[in-house]
Design a protein around this motif. Sequence first.
Motif, PDB file in Angstrom:
ATOM      1  N   ARG A   4      41.239 -62.614  11.426  1.00  0.00           N
ATOM      2  CA  ARG A   4      42.339 -63.242  10.692  1.00  0.00           C
ATOM      3  C   ARG A   4      41.881 -64.525  10.000  1.00  0.00           C
ATOM      4  O   ARG A   4      42.278 -64.803   8.862  1.00  0.00           O
ATOM      5  CB  ARG A   4      43.507 -63.527  11.632  1.00  0.00           C
ATOM      6  CG  ARG A   4      44.771 -63.997  10.914  1.00  0.00           C
ATOM      7  CD  ARG A   4      45.926 -64.233  11.879  1.00  0.00           C
ATOM      8  NE  ARG A   4      47.121 -64.631  11.162  1.00  0.00           N
ATOM      9  CZ  ARG A   4      48.023 -63.795  10.673  1.00  0.00           C
ATOM     10  NH1 ARG A   4      47.858 -62.479  10.835  1.00  0.00           N
ATOM     11  NH2 ARG A   4      49.081 -64.233  10.028  1.00  0.00           N
ATOM     12  N   GLU A   5      41.038 -65.292  10.667  1.00  0.00           N
ATOM     13  CA  GLU A   5      40.548 -66.531  10.076  1.00  0.00           C
ATOM     14  C   GLU A   5      39.698 -66.249   8.842  1.00  0.00           C
ATOM     15  O   GLU A   5      39.774 -66.986   7.838  1.00  0.00           O
ATOM     16  CB  GLU A   5      39.733 -67.318  11.106  1.00  0.00           C
ATOM     17  CG  GLU A   5      39.288 -68.687  10.643  1.00  0.00           C
ATOM     18  CD  GLU A   5      40.425 -69.647  10.352  1.00  0.00           C
ATOM     19  OE1 GLU A   5      40.193 -70.609   9.603  1.00  0.00           O
ATOM     20  OE2 GLU A   5      41.548 -69.423  10.859  1.00  0.00           O
ATOM     21  N   VAL A   6      38.899 -65.197   8.880  1.00  0.00           N
ATOM     22  CA  VAL A   6      38.101 -64.809   7.713  1.00  0.00           C
ATOM     23  C   VAL A   6      39.030 -64.462   6.552  1.00  0.00           C
ATOM     24  O   VAL A   6      38.817 -64.898   5.409  1.00  0.00           O
ATOM     25  CB  VAL A   6      37.172 -63.624   8.049  1.00  0.00           C
ATOM     26  CG1 VAL A   6      36.572 -63.037   6.768  1.00  0.00           C
ATOM     27  CG2 VAL A   6      36.060 -64.079   8.989  1.00  0.00           C
ATOM     28  N   MET A   7      40.082 -63.702   6.822  1.00  0.00           N
ATOM     29  CA  MET A   7      41.035 -63.352   5.763  1.00  0.00           C
ATOM     30  C   MET A   7      41.683 -64.600   5.170  1.00  0.00           C
ATOM     31  O   MET A   7      41.827 -64.729   3.949  1.00  0.00           O
ATOM     32  CB  MET A   7      42.121 -62.426   6.312  1.00  0.00           C
ATOM     33  CG  MET A   7      41.700 -60.979   6.453  1.00  0.00           C
ATOM     34  SD  MET A   7      43.145 -59.865   6.472  1.00  0.00           S
ATOM     35  CE  MET A   7      43.671 -59.916   4.759  1.00  0.00           C
ATOM     36  N   LYS A   8      42.069 -65.533   6.024  1.00  0.00           N
ATOM     37  CA  LYS A   8      42.718 -66.752   5.545  1.00  0.00           C
ATOM     38  C   LYS A   8      41.775 -67.578   4.676  1.00  0.00           C
ATOM     39  O   LYS A   8      42.187 -68.159   3.668  1.00  0.00           O
ATOM     40  CB  LYS A   8      43.221 -67.578   6.732  1.00  0.00           C
ATOM     41  CG  LYS A   8      44.438 -66.976   7.416  1.00  0.00           C
ATOM     42  CD  LYS A   8      44.738 -67.629   8.746  1.00  0.00           C
ATOM     43  CE  LYS A   8      45.167 -69.062   8.606  1.00  0.00           C
ATOM     44  NZ  LYS A   8      45.538 -69.656   9.923  1.00  0.00           N
ATOM     45  N   LYS A   9      40.511 -67.616   5.049  1.00  0.00           N
ATOM     46  CA  LYS A   9      39.538 -68.366   4.251  1.00  0.00           C
ATOM     47  C   LYS A   9      39.267 -67.652   2.923  1.00  0.00           C
ATOM     48  O   LYS A   9      39.039 -68.303   1.896  1.00  0.00           O
ATOM     49  CB  LYS A   9      38.256 -68.575   5.049  1.00  0.00           C
ATOM     50  CG  LYS A   9      38.414 -69.596   6.178  1.00  0.00           C
ATOM     51  CD  LYS A   9      37.116 -69.934   6.851  1.00  0.00           C
ATOM     52  CE  LYS A   9      37.309 -70.966   7.959  1.00  0.00           C
ATOM     53  NZ  LYS A   9      37.825 -72.253   7.458  1.00  0.00           N
ATOM     54  N   CYS A  10      39.282 -66.320   2.935  1.00  0.00           N
ATOM     55  CA  CYS A  10      39.136 -65.566   1.684  1.00  0.00           C
ATOM     56  C   CYS A  10      40.312 -65.847   0.747  1.00  0.00           C
ATOM     57  O   CYS A  10      40.157 -65.812  -0.480  1.00  0.00           O
ATOM     58  CB  CYS A  10      39.046 -64.071   1.970  1.00  0.00           C
ATOM     59  SG  CYS A  10      37.468 -63.523   2.682  1.00  0.00           S
ATOM     60  N   ALA A  11      41.486 -66.118   1.324  1.00  0.00           N
ATOM     61  CA  ALA A  11      42.688 -66.374   0.522  1.00  0.00           C
ATOM     62  C   ALA A  11      42.791 -67.822   0.065  1.00  0.00           C
ATOM     63  O   ALA A  11      43.638 -68.149  -0.781  1.00  0.00           O
ATOM     64  CB  ALA A  11      43.932 -66.012   1.332  1.00  0.00           C
ATOM     65  N   ASN A  12      41.934 -68.682   0.583  1.00  0.00           N
ATOM     66  CA  ASN A  12      42.024 -70.120   0.310  1.00  0.00           C
ATOM     67  C   ASN A  12      41.309 -70.475  -0.990  1.00  0.00           C
ATOM     68  O   ASN A  12      40.230 -71.062  -0.996  1.00  0.00           O
ATOM     69  CB  ASN A  12      41.440 -70.904   1.487  1.00  0.00           C
ATOM     70  CG  ASN A  12      41.652 -72.402   1.328  1.00  0.00           C
ATOM     71  OD1 ASN A  12      42.551 -72.833   0.619  1.00  0.00           O
ATOM     72  ND2 ASN A  12      40.805 -73.182   1.984  1.00  0.00           N
ATOM     73  N   ARG A  13      41.932 -70.099  -2.100  1.00  0.00           N
ATOM     74  CA  ARG A  13      41.388 -70.412  -3.427  1.00  0.00           C
ATOM     75  C   ARG A  13      42.542 -70.535  -4.407  1.00  0.00           C
ATOM     76  O   ARG A  13      43.684 -70.185  -4.080  1.00  0.00           O
ATOM     77  CB  ARG A  13      40.384 -69.347  -3.867  1.00  0.00           C
ATOM     78  CG  ARG A  13      40.923 -67.932  -3.850  1.00  0.00           C
ATOM     79  CD  ARG A  13      39.816 -66.900  -4.014  1.00  0.00           C
ATOM     80  NE  ARG A  13      38.947 -66.854  -2.842  1.00  0.00           N
ATOM     81  CZ  ARG A  13      37.961 -65.968  -2.680  1.00  0.00           C
ATOM     82  NH1 ARG A  13      37.685 -65.100  -3.623  1.00  0.00           N
ATOM     83  NH2 ARG A  13      37.238 -65.970  -1.583  1.00  0.00           N
ATOM     84  N   ASN A  14      42.265 -71.019  -5.586  1.00  0.00           N
ATOM     85  CA  ASN A  14      43.328 -71.302  -6.550  1.00  0.00           C
ATOM     86  C   ASN A  14      44.132 -70.060  -6.917  1.00  0.00           C
ATOM     87  O   ASN A  14      45.353 -70.107  -7.013  1.00  0.00           O
ATOM     88  CB  ASN A  14      42.745 -71.934  -7.816  1.00  0.00           C
ATOM     89  CG  ASN A  14      42.240 -73.340  -7.566  1.00  0.00           C
ATOM     90  OD1 ASN A  14      42.727 -74.023  -6.672  1.00  0.00           O
ATOM     91  ND2 ASN A  14      41.255 -73.772  -8.335  1.00  0.00           N
TER      92      ASN A  14
END
Length: 201
Positions: free
Chosen positions: A75-85
Amino acid sequence: MNSSSKQKIIPPETLLDAYSKGIFPMSESRNDSSVNWYSARQRGIIPMNEFKVSSNVQRIIRQGRFSCRINTQFREVMKKCANRNTTWISDVIINSFDVLHMAGHAHSVEMYDSDDNLAGGLYGVSLGAAFFGESMFKNQKEADKVALWHCHRILEKNGFELWDTQFYTDHLAQFGCIEISAEEYEQRLEKALQKKALFKE
Protein backbone atom coordinates in the motif's frame (compact mmCIF):
# COMPACT_ATOMS: atom_id res chain seq x y z
CA MET A 1 -12.40 3.90 -22.77
CA ASN A 2 -15.00 1.27 -22.04
CA SER A 3 -17.08 2.57 -19.14
CA SER A 4 -17.08 4.70 -16.02
CA SER A 5 -18.40 3.93 -12.54
CA LYS A 6 -18.35 5.44 -9.06
CA GLN A 7 -17.52 3.05 -6.25
CA LYS A 8 -15.43 2.71 -3.11
CA ILE A 9 -13.71 -0.45 -4.28
CA ILE A 10 -13.46 -2.57 -7.40
CA PRO A 11 -13.96 -6.26 -6.46
CA PRO A 12 -10.89 -8.46 -7.10
CA GLU A 13 -12.85 -10.71 -9.46
CA THR A 14 -13.85 -7.68 -11.55
CA LEU A 15 -10.23 -6.53 -11.78
CA LEU A 16 -8.94 -9.96 -12.73
CA ASP A 17 -11.65 -10.43 -15.34
CA ALA A 18 -10.74 -7.06 -16.86
CA TYR A 19 -7.02 -7.81 -16.96
CA SER A 20 -7.71 -11.19 -18.57
CA LYS A 21 -9.33 -9.23 -21.42
CA GLY A 22 -6.62 -6.58 -21.70
CA ILE A 23 -8.65 -3.90 -19.89
CA PHE A 24 -7.34 -1.80 -17.00
CA PRO A 25 -8.77 0.88 -14.67
CA MET A 26 -7.65 4.48 -14.24
CA SER A 27 -9.08 7.51 -12.44
CA GLU A 28 -8.87 11.07 -13.74
CA SER A 29 -6.98 12.36 -10.69
CA ARG A 30 -5.86 11.55 -7.15
CA ASN A 31 -9.18 12.73 -5.68
CA ASP A 32 -11.46 11.27 -8.35
CA SER A 33 -14.12 8.96 -6.91
CA SER A 34 -14.85 7.36 -10.29
CA VAL A 35 -12.94 4.82 -12.36
CA ASN A 36 -12.65 4.61 -16.14
CA TRP A 37 -11.81 1.39 -17.98
CA TYR A 38 -9.33 1.40 -20.84
CA SER A 39 -7.71 -0.79 -23.44
CA ALA A 40 -5.10 0.20 -26.02
CA ARG A 41 -5.03 -0.27 -29.80
CA GLN A 42 -1.26 -0.27 -29.59
CA ARG A 43 0.11 -2.04 -26.52
CA GLY A 44 3.42 -1.62 -24.75
CA ILE A 45 5.27 -4.72 -23.58
CA ILE A 46 8.81 -5.52 -22.45
CA PRO A 47 9.93 -8.81 -24.02
CA MET A 48 11.69 -10.86 -21.34
CA ASN A 49 14.79 -11.42 -23.46
CA GLU A 50 15.07 -7.75 -24.48
CA PHE A 51 15.05 -6.09 -21.06
CA LYS A 52 18.01 -3.81 -20.39
CA VAL A 53 19.26 -1.12 -18.02
CA SER A 54 22.04 1.41 -18.37
CA SER A 55 25.62 0.77 -17.30
CA ASN A 56 25.12 3.25 -14.46
CA VAL A 57 22.17 1.24 -13.09
CA GLN A 58 24.19 -1.97 -13.49
CA ARG A 59 26.96 -0.40 -11.45
CA ILE A 60 24.53 0.57 -8.66
CA ILE A 61 23.24 -3.00 -8.60
CA ARG A 62 26.78 -4.40 -8.36
CA GLN A 63 27.56 -1.98 -5.53
CA GLY A 64 24.55 -3.27 -3.61
CA ARG A 65 23.37 0.26 -2.90
CA PHE A 66 19.80 -0.93 -2.43
CA SER A 67 18.32 -4.12 -1.00
CA CYS A 68 15.19 -5.66 -2.47
CA ARG A 69 12.05 -6.91 -0.78
CA ILE A 70 8.71 -7.83 -2.28
CA ASN A 71 5.19 -7.43 -0.95
CA THR A 72 6.11 -5.99 2.46
CA GLN A 73 4.79 -2.42 1.95
CA PHE A 74 2.41 -2.77 -0.98
CA ARG A 75 0.00 0.00 0.00
CA GLU A 76 2.84 2.39 0.79
CA VAL A 77 4.38 1.77 -2.63
CA MET A 78 1.04 2.58 -4.28
CA LYS A 79 0.70 5.78 -2.26
CA LYS A 80 4.19 6.90 -3.24
CA CYS A 81 3.43 6.12 -6.90
CA ALA A 82 0.37 8.38 -6.55
CA ASN A 83 2.34 11.20 -4.92
CA ARG A 84 2.88 13.41 -7.97
CA ASN A 85 1.26 16.43 -9.57
CA THR A 86 -0.85 14.41 -12.00
CA THR A 87 -1.82 10.82 -11.35
CA TRP A 88 -4.48 8.29 -12.29
CA ILE A 89 -4.03 6.48 -8.93
CA SER A 90 -6.98 7.51 -6.74
CA ASP A 91 -8.07 6.19 -3.34
CA VAL A 92 -10.48 3.89 -5.18
CA ILE A 93 -7.56 2.45 -7.16
CA ILE A 94 -5.36 2.15 -4.05
CA ASN A 95 -8.05 0.45 -1.97
CA SER A 96 -9.01 -1.90 -4.80
CA PHE A 97 -5.47 -3.01 -5.57
CA ASP A 98 -4.72 -3.38 -1.87
CA VAL A 99 -7.52 -5.96 -1.67
CA LEU A 100 -6.18 -7.58 -4.86
CA HIS A 101 -2.76 -7.71 -3.18
CA MET A 102 -4.25 -9.51 -0.18
CA ALA A 103 -5.80 -11.97 -2.64
CA GLY A 104 -2.31 -12.72 -4.00
CA HIS A 105 -2.60 -11.06 -7.42
CA ALA A 106 -0.97 -7.65 -6.89
CA HIS A 107 2.68 -7.26 -5.95
CA SER A 108 5.22 -4.63 -4.99
CA VAL A 109 8.98 -4.61 -5.55
CA GLU A 110 10.63 -2.39 -2.97
CA MET A 111 14.11 -0.89 -2.79
CA TYR A 112 15.63 0.03 0.58
CA ASP A 113 18.77 2.00 1.31
CA SER A 114 21.36 1.19 3.99
CA ASP A 115 19.25 3.00 6.60
CA ASP A 116 16.22 0.88 5.71
CA ASN A 117 14.39 3.78 4.06
CA LEU A 118 12.06 2.99 1.17
CA ALA A 119 14.05 4.44 -1.73
CA GLY A 120 11.95 3.36 -4.68
CA GLY A 121 9.73 0.66 -6.04
CA LEU A 122 6.97 -0.48 -8.35
CA TYR A 123 3.77 -2.47 -8.30
CA GLY A 124 1.76 -4.56 -10.71
CA VAL A 125 -0.73 -7.38 -11.19
CA SER A 126 -0.02 -11.03 -11.89
CA LEU A 127 -2.43 -13.37 -13.62
CA GLY A 128 -1.34 -16.69 -15.06
CA ALA A 129 2.10 -16.10 -16.54
CA ALA A 130 1.35 -12.45 -17.30
CA PHE A 131 2.54 -9.48 -15.26
CA PHE A 132 0.88 -6.12 -15.75
CA GLY A 133 3.20 -3.34 -14.63
CA GLU A 134 1.26 -0.42 -13.19
CA SER A 135 3.53 2.31 -11.83
CA MET A 136 6.88 3.00 -10.19
CA PHE A 137 8.45 5.70 -8.06
CA LYS A 138 11.79 6.82 -6.68
CA ASN A 139 12.81 8.78 -3.61
CA GLN A 140 16.49 8.26 -4.43
CA LYS A 141 18.28 8.42 -7.76
CA GLU A 142 17.84 5.34 -9.99
CA ALA A 143 16.02 3.36 -7.26
CA ASP A 144 13.01 2.89 -9.57
CA LYS A 145 15.24 1.48 -12.31
CA VAL A 146 16.90 -0.92 -9.89
CA ALA A 147 13.41 -2.04 -8.84
CA LEU A 148 12.61 -2.68 -12.50
CA TRP A 149 15.76 -4.79 -12.82
CA HIS A 150 14.74 -6.86 -9.79
CA CYS A 151 11.23 -7.21 -11.20
CA HIS A 152 12.63 -8.60 -14.44
CA ARG A 153 14.78 -11.05 -12.50
CA ILE A 154 11.72 -12.28 -10.58
CA LEU A 155 9.58 -12.59 -13.71
CA GLU A 156 12.27 -14.42 -15.65
CA LYS A 157 13.12 -16.79 -12.81
CA ASN A 158 9.50 -17.79 -12.30
CA GLY A 159 8.61 -18.34 -15.93
CA PHE A 160 6.45 -15.32 -16.72
CA GLU A 161 5.84 -14.96 -20.45
CA LEU A 162 4.19 -11.53 -20.82
CA TRP A 163 5.30 -8.26 -19.23
CA ASP A 164 2.65 -5.68 -20.04
CA THR A 165 3.37 -1.95 -19.63
CA GLN A 166 -0.01 -0.90 -21.10
CA PHE A 167 1.46 1.95 -23.15
CA TYR A 168 4.74 2.44 -24.99
CA THR A 169 6.72 5.52 -23.95
CA ASP A 170 10.18 6.81 -24.78
CA HIS A 171 11.03 6.42 -21.08
CA LEU A 172 10.10 2.72 -21.12
CA ALA A 173 11.91 2.19 -24.43
CA GLN A 174 15.25 2.50 -22.61
CA PHE A 175 14.36 -0.74 -20.80
CA GLY A 176 13.46 -2.63 -23.97
CA CYS A 177 9.77 -1.73 -24.24
CA ILE A 178 8.23 -2.21 -27.69
CA GLU A 179 4.80 -1.52 -29.15
CA ILE A 180 2.63 -4.28 -30.61
CA SER A 181 -0.85 -4.36 -32.10
CA ALA A 182 -3.91 -5.18 -30.03
CA GLU A 183 -4.30 -8.38 -32.02
CA GLU A 184 -0.79 -9.59 -31.26
CA TYR A 185 -1.21 -8.58 -27.63
CA GLU A 186 -4.41 -10.60 -27.32
CA GLN A 187 -2.61 -13.67 -28.70
CA ARG A 188 0.29 -13.25 -26.27
CA LEU A 189 -2.08 -12.65 -23.37
CA GLU A 190 -4.18 -15.70 -24.15
CA LYS A 191 -1.06 -17.86 -24.26
CA ALA A 192 0.30 -16.43 -20.99
CA LEU A 193 -3.01 -16.97 -19.19
CA GLN A 194 -2.88 -20.69 -19.99
CA LYS A 195 0.21 -21.07 -17.81
CA LYS A 196 0.67 -20.57 -14.07
CA ALA A 197 3.54 -18.56 -12.60
CA LEU A 198 4.15 -17.29 -9.07
CA PHE A 199 5.55 -13.85 -8.30
CA LYS A 200 8.10 -14.76 -5.65
CA GLU A 201 11.78 -14.34 -4.80
